[in-house]
Design a protein around this motif. Structure first.
Motif, PDB file in Angstrom:
ATOM      1  N   UNK A  60       0.765   3.698 -18.220  1.00 51.64           N
ATOM      2  CA  UNK A  60       1.569   3.083 -17.119  1.00 51.64           C
ATOM      3  C   UNK A  60       1.510   1.987 -17.561  1.00 51.64           C
ATOM      4  N   UNK A  61       0.018   1.070 -17.980  1.00 52.56           N
ATOM      5  CA  UNK A  61       0.436   0.191 -18.554  1.00 52.56           C
ATOM      6  C   UNK A  61       0.836  -0.519 -20.067  1.00 52.56           C
TER       7      UNK A  61
ATOM      8  N   UNK B 134       0.564  -1.366   0.354  1.00 53.62           N
ATOM      9  CA  UNK B 134       0.051   0.309   0.006  1.00 53.62           C
ATOM     10  C   UNK B 134       0.816   1.132   0.126  1.00 53.62           C
ATOM     11  N   UNK B 135       1.954   1.254   0.282  1.00 54.29           N
ATOM     12  CA  UNK B 135       2.769   2.387   0.852  1.00 54.29           C
ATOM     13  C   UNK B 135       4.203   2.484  -0.888  1.00 54.29           C
TER      14      UNK B 135
ATOM     15  N   UNK C 181      -2.412  -2.267  -6.649  1.00 51.72           N
ATOM     16  CA  UNK C 181      -2.007  -0.792  -5.928  1.00 51.72           C
ATOM     17  C   UNK C 181      -2.083   0.273  -6.726  1.00 51.72           C
ATOM     18  N   UNK C 182      -1.679   0.721  -8.100  1.00 48.99           N
ATOM     19  CA  UNK C 182      -1.038   1.348  -9.204  1.00 48.99           C
ATOM     20  C   UNK C 182      -2.070   1.509 -10.256  1.00 48.99           C
TER      21      UNK C 182
ATOM     22  N   UNK D 145      -4.483  -7.755 -13.823  1.00 45.57           N
ATOM     23  CA  UNK D 145      -4.507  -7.449 -13.460  1.00 45.57           C
ATOM     24  C   UNK D 145      -4.446  -5.806 -12.959  1.00 45.57           C
ATOM     25  N   UNK D 146      -5.213  -5.311 -14.193  1.00 54.68           N
ATOM     26  CA  UNK D 146      -6.391  -4.439 -15.599  1.00 54.68           C
ATOM     27  C   UNK D 146      -7.150  -3.784 -14.720  1.00 54.68           C
ATOM     28  N   UNK D 147      -7.734  -5.514 -14.544  1.00 54.49           N
ATOM     29  CA  UNK D 147      -8.820  -5.956 -14.515  1.00 54.49           C
ATOM     30  C   UNK D 147      -9.266  -5.923 -13.269  1.00 54.49           C
TER      31      UNK D 147
END
Length: 473
Positions: free
Chosen positions: A289-290, A144-145, A274-275, A349-351
């Protein structure tokens, strides 16, 4: 772009790049130690261990409930009550699974063709059900950090410990015991370093309100992980029962040999989840980013996959041992699966990050069911047929996902992917047909790939390289 958003983007890129760099070091360490293990241990030992870790991995997924993923996706601050509930629930569930696994070991050994000594090792591995829950809280805090470089440092230390202990035990004892002992040693080092990096014991206790809310968010995500697990561990689950541990060992060797680039990419999903959860679908930063993550994976992964495939007949017996030659047809058959696997992980991960866990689950269930069905139809031919079955199902699934992701992000993705894939196909076709020696093929494949990529994309790959170098500064 606002200063705050720009700062966050730079931090994400910096942490992702550092994480990827450490993962490369870890992969090299893993590959080097596996060279030694492949010479010390027989395929049967690797197959028996894979069967054991299949049940441990499945139990770990069933015992998670998606609580970790739910807390990662939570946009506010996570309370101590949430951490306390997560730790207590996961440890209680892990304890029950450990006892169940311990008692069920004789049944597993009989159905999956394991010997009595191997069954005893399997029972000793039940303690691993407790390690995962205990390290859940510090890992969630660090993720998370966005402390991904620290996570990578912990995991390279755990990998080094695991592989060193495994090599020593393989030399002294041999068999499945070496692999199990190394796994336990690495897991304990990982647990200790995780708490040292993110201290703060949350205590013990369960809030029913928190548990209901977290499970409601996490169960769909965990169902996706379970479906993925069945697809990725088909060899241990199905081939182990049908053909025995030795066949599992041969198939898994070919799979892991070809999967070296994909493993590094999949490790980045921890950074990406998290991103991707931070941005809205049409935010340019999400698209950036993707595309950056997936294009980097293809640019670096595709040529390595081609070189590993065309050079396998020289690399495998020379670096590993002649006993693994039967795995080479698996390497060729699984190549297409691995090439598309370079983007499949980030797509799923995007989904998840964008709250489309239900769609991801439906796709993965269909993908897994189709793979198992096709494998059941061809397994009796030879292991290479099983590998081609993987590829035949993976390609259309990933192509559909690329189209979906482009529509979701508001901009098509094909332009970022066509160059690396076309260059890889060109290199594989030209080199495989025209060069006599396997090692010469591997070297020439890299040259042809670079030349084909430059012809297709011009200066774009150089611009990508400059961006990577800048991110490391």
């Amino acid at each position: 772009m606002e200063p705050q958003a720009s700062s966050l983007s730079r931090r994400i890129l910096r942490e992702t790049t550092r994480f990827a760099g450490i993962q490369v070091i870890s992969a090299l360490l893993l590959a080097g130690s596996n060279l030694i293990l492949a010479r010390l241990l027989e395929p049967h030992a690797f197959g028996a261990y894979a069967i054991g870790t299949f049940f441990l991995g499945l139990g770990g997924l069933l015992g998670d409930g998606g609580l970790g993923a739910a807390l990662l996706r939570y946009k506010g601050e996570v309370s101590d009550d949430s951490y306390r509930t997560t730790l207590t629930f996961l440890f209680a569930l892990g304890s029950g699974l450990a006892l169940t696994f311990f008692l069920a070991t004789p049944l597993i050994a009989a159905r999956w063709h394991l010997s009595t000594p191997e069954a005893a090792v399997l029972r000793a591995m039940a303690v691993l059900f407790l390690v995962g829950p205990l390290r859940s809280v510090p890992y969630i805090r660090m993720e998370r950090e966005l402390r991904f470089s620290r996570i990578a440092g912990i995991e390279i230390a755990a990998t080094a410990t695991r592989q060193l202990v495994t090599v020593v035990l393989a030399w002294k004892l041999g068999g499945m015991r070496a692999l199990a002992g190394g796994q336990l040693a690495g897991a304990l080092v990982q647990l200790a370093l995780a708490w040292r990096s993110a201290p703060g014991w949350p205590g013990v206790g369960i809030s029913r309100r928190v548990l209901r809310a977290t499970l409601g968010e996490g169960v769909p995500v965990q169902a996706l992980a379970i479906a993925a697990f069945f697809k990725d561990n088909l060899s241990a689950a199905l081939l182990g029962s049908l053909m025995g541990p030795a066949s599992v060992g041969q198939f898994d060797f070919g799979l892991k040999y070809a999967a070296l680039p994909v493993q590094a990419v999949n490790a980045l999903s921890r950074v990406q989840l998290p991103v991707y959860a931070r941005f809205d679908a049409k935010d340019p930063q999400l698209y950036q980013a993707f595309v950056g993550a997936t294009r980097t994976a293809l640019l670096l992964g595709v040529p390595l996959l081609v070189a590993l495939s065309v050079g396998a007949r020289a690399i495998v017996p020379w670096l590993y041992a002649p006993r693994w030659i039967d795995s080479i047809p698996v390497v060729h058959g699984i190549l297409v699966n691995m090439a598309f696997g370079l983007v499949a992980g980030p797509l799923f991960t995007l989904l998840q990050g964008q709250g489309r866990g239900g769609l991801a689950l439906r796709i993965f269930v269909a993908w897994t069911a189709a793979t198992w069905a096709l494998v059941l139809g061809v397994w009796h031919y030879q292991l290479s047929a099983v590998a081609w079955a993987y590829s035949a199902v993976t390609a259309p699934v990933v192509l559909w996902l690329i189209g979906w992701a482009g529509r979701h992000l508001g901009r098509p993705l094909w332009g970022a992917y066509v160059g690396p894939l076309a260059a890889g196909l060109t290199a594989w076709g030209m080199v495989l047909l025209g060069t006599p020696g396997p090692l010469a093929r591997a070297g020439l494949a890299m040259v042809v790939y670079v030349a084909a990529l430059a012809a297709i994309e011009g200066r774009r790959p150089l611009e990508d390289l400059r961006a990577w170098v800048a991110a490391l500064r």
